[in-house]
Scaffold this active site. Structure first.
Site, mmCIF file in Angstrom:
data_model
loop_
_atom_site.group_PDB
_atom_site.id
_atom_site.type_symbol
_atom_site.label_atom_id
_atom_site.label_comp_id
_atom_site.label_asym_id
_atom_site.label_seq_id
_atom_site.Cartn_x
_atom_site.Cartn_y
_atom_site.Cartn_z
ATOM 1 N N ARG A 60 0.832 -1.208 0.000
ATOM 2 C CA ARG A 60 0.000 0.000 0.000
ATOM 3 C C ARG A 60 0.867 1.259 0.000
ATOM 4 O O ARG A 60 0.542 2.249 -0.660
ATOM 5 C CB ARG A 60 -0.944 -0.016 1.213
ATOM 6 C CG ARG A 60 -2.043 1.028 1.136
ATOM 7 C CD ARG A 60 -3.110 0.787 2.194
ATOM 8 N NE ARG A 60 -2.592 0.928 3.546
ATOM 9 C CZ ARG A 60 -3.333 0.727 4.651
ATOM 10 N NH1 ARG A 60 -4.595 0.352 4.536
ATOM 11 N NH2 ARG A 60 -2.803 0.891 5.847
ATOM 12 N N LYS A 98 -2.583 7.148 1.225
ATOM 13 C CA LYS A 98 -2.403 7.513 2.639
ATOM 14 C C LYS A 98 -1.367 8.629 2.694
ATOM 15 O O LYS A 98 -0.183 8.400 2.991
ATOM 16 C CB LYS A 98 -1.961 6.305 3.462
ATOM 17 C CG LYS A 98 -3.113 5.383 3.831
ATOM 18 C CD LYS A 98 -2.663 4.271 4.758
ATOM 19 C CE LYS A 98 -2.334 4.761 6.155
ATOM 20 N NZ LYS A 98 -3.529 5.144 6.937
ATOM 21 N N GLU A 157 -16.354 6.163 5.828
ATOM 22 C CA GLU A 157 -15.580 5.560 6.916
ATOM 23 C C GLU A 157 -15.557 6.525 8.084
ATOM 24 O O GLU A 157 -16.158 7.598 8.026
ATOM 25 C CB GLU A 157 -14.155 5.240 6.453
ATOM 26 C CG GLU A 157 -13.368 6.446 5.973
ATOM 27 C CD GLU A 157 -11.964 6.096 5.501
ATOM 28 O OE1 GLU A 157 -11.646 4.891 5.370
ATOM 29 O OE2 GLU A 157 -11.174 7.029 5.271
#
Length: 342
Positions: free
Chosen positions: A89, A188, A221
């Site tokens: 990721r 991220k 989320e």
């Protein structure tokens, strides 16, 4: 190539005395929050520094513009949890923002493991950061020639243990999840102001966590967690396209549900679906798996962690206690299938 939950740290190596140039004396000039690790050592671009002397330039674009990426990673009993997935990721985030990580994945793995050893921990949390590096005050990232890698090892407890036993309360906030057309939540990045603003709203409303919707009004989320609801024995969670991060612990829940022969459905849903759910829980690397018993003042189910949530939490903790999943290969295997630093 086999995958595994764990990258093995094994016993910490005998502490190698660092040079004076590598580790500075731990002299604090003012009171400030710490990592919770005595005489913590922070990795910055190949060297280790005391916590008091671990510094970055004021011209680093990670500081000036949030121009960088990060991963939060857990390790339990000397085993790094799903490191391969975290690094995958991280590299995906880097590619998306055209950031060249200045080391290979194997080199990153070794640096991360050595940072844990330097801090003499068997359980804890890792913050892995890659910034664009030092540039000028201009926005152009081409001015930043040398990306920077920072690894911090700390102790962490995102929620008090009472929340895991009794459940927490979430509140819907006005701040919407970033639109993928502007800043894709799949990256991220160090720019977490969107999440911070949502967290501020939750604090002002006395909520334990903030529920974030997307531009369509569907659930995305929470500020630091994926969300799941349970209705009539089935588990539902927002798809990645709704603005949900492809969480590592989220994927573990999919695995555990499969073991229990419980169907997990990725589907758009609204606040109403949470209000009328039988159960609800959140997942995240730092949070692990935590039940939710109230949303916007509405009691979820009977106001206590539900039976399916309780089973999933118990199975997750059992995996951790046993050295992670035996279904995904030996815990002593890493990305290359070889034991790390025995």
């Amino acid at each position: 190539m086999k995958t595994t939950d764990a990258t093995v740290l094994d016993e910490p190596k005998a502490h190698r005395r660092a040079t004076a140039e590598t580790i500075e004396p731990a002299i604090e000039s003012r009171t400030r929050p710490t990592t919770g690790v005595r005489e913590a050592k922070i990795y910055i671009d190949g060297k280790f520094y005391s916590e008091a002397n671990a510094k970055v330039s004021v011209f680093d674009h990670g500081l000036l513009y949030g121009d960088g990426i990060f991963e939060g990673i857990r390790f339990y009993n000397g085993r790094v949890f799903r490191l391969e997935q975290h690094l995958e990721r991280l590299w995906n985030s880097a590619r998306s923002i055209c950031l060249e990580i200045p080391m290979t994945r194997q080199e990153m793995t070794e640096a991360l493991l050595e940072t844990i050893r330097q801090n003499h921990l068997r359980d804890g949390y890792i913050r892995l950061v890659v910034t664009r590096g030092v540039g000028n005050l201009g926005l152009n990232p081409e001015q930043c020639k040398n990306p920077s890698v920072i690894i911090i090892v700390a102790t962490i407890a995102l929620y008090h243990e009472d929340f895991y036993r009794k459940g927490l309360s979430i509140v819907t906030v006005a701040t919407r999840r970033s639109n993928p057309a502007s800043l894709n939540p799949a990256v991220k990045s160090l720019n977490y102001l969107n999440n911070v603003m949502a967290r501020i709203e939750a604090n002002l409303a006395s909520g334990d966590e903030a529920l974030m919707l997307n531009d369509a009004g569907n659930v995305a989320e929470c500020t630091a967690d994926n969300i799941f609801i349970i209705k009539h024995g089935k588990i539902f969670t927002p798809p990645i396209t709704a603005g949900a991060l492809q969480g590592i612990t989220r994927s573990v829940v999919f695995d555990i549900a499969g073991e229990f022969d419980i169907k997990v459905i990725e589907a758009d849903f609204t606040r109403h679906d949470i209000f009328v759910a039988d159960e609800c829980f959140l997942t995240g690397t730092a949070a692990e798996i935590v039940p939710v018993v109230k949303a916007d003042g509405r009691i979820i189910g009977n106001g206590k962690p539900g039976p399916i949530t309780t089973r999933i939490v118990a199975r997750f903790r059992e995996r951790l206690a046993r050295g992670f999943s035996i279904k995904q290969g030996s815990p002593s295997e890493t990305m290359s299938g070889q034991c790390v630093l025995g």
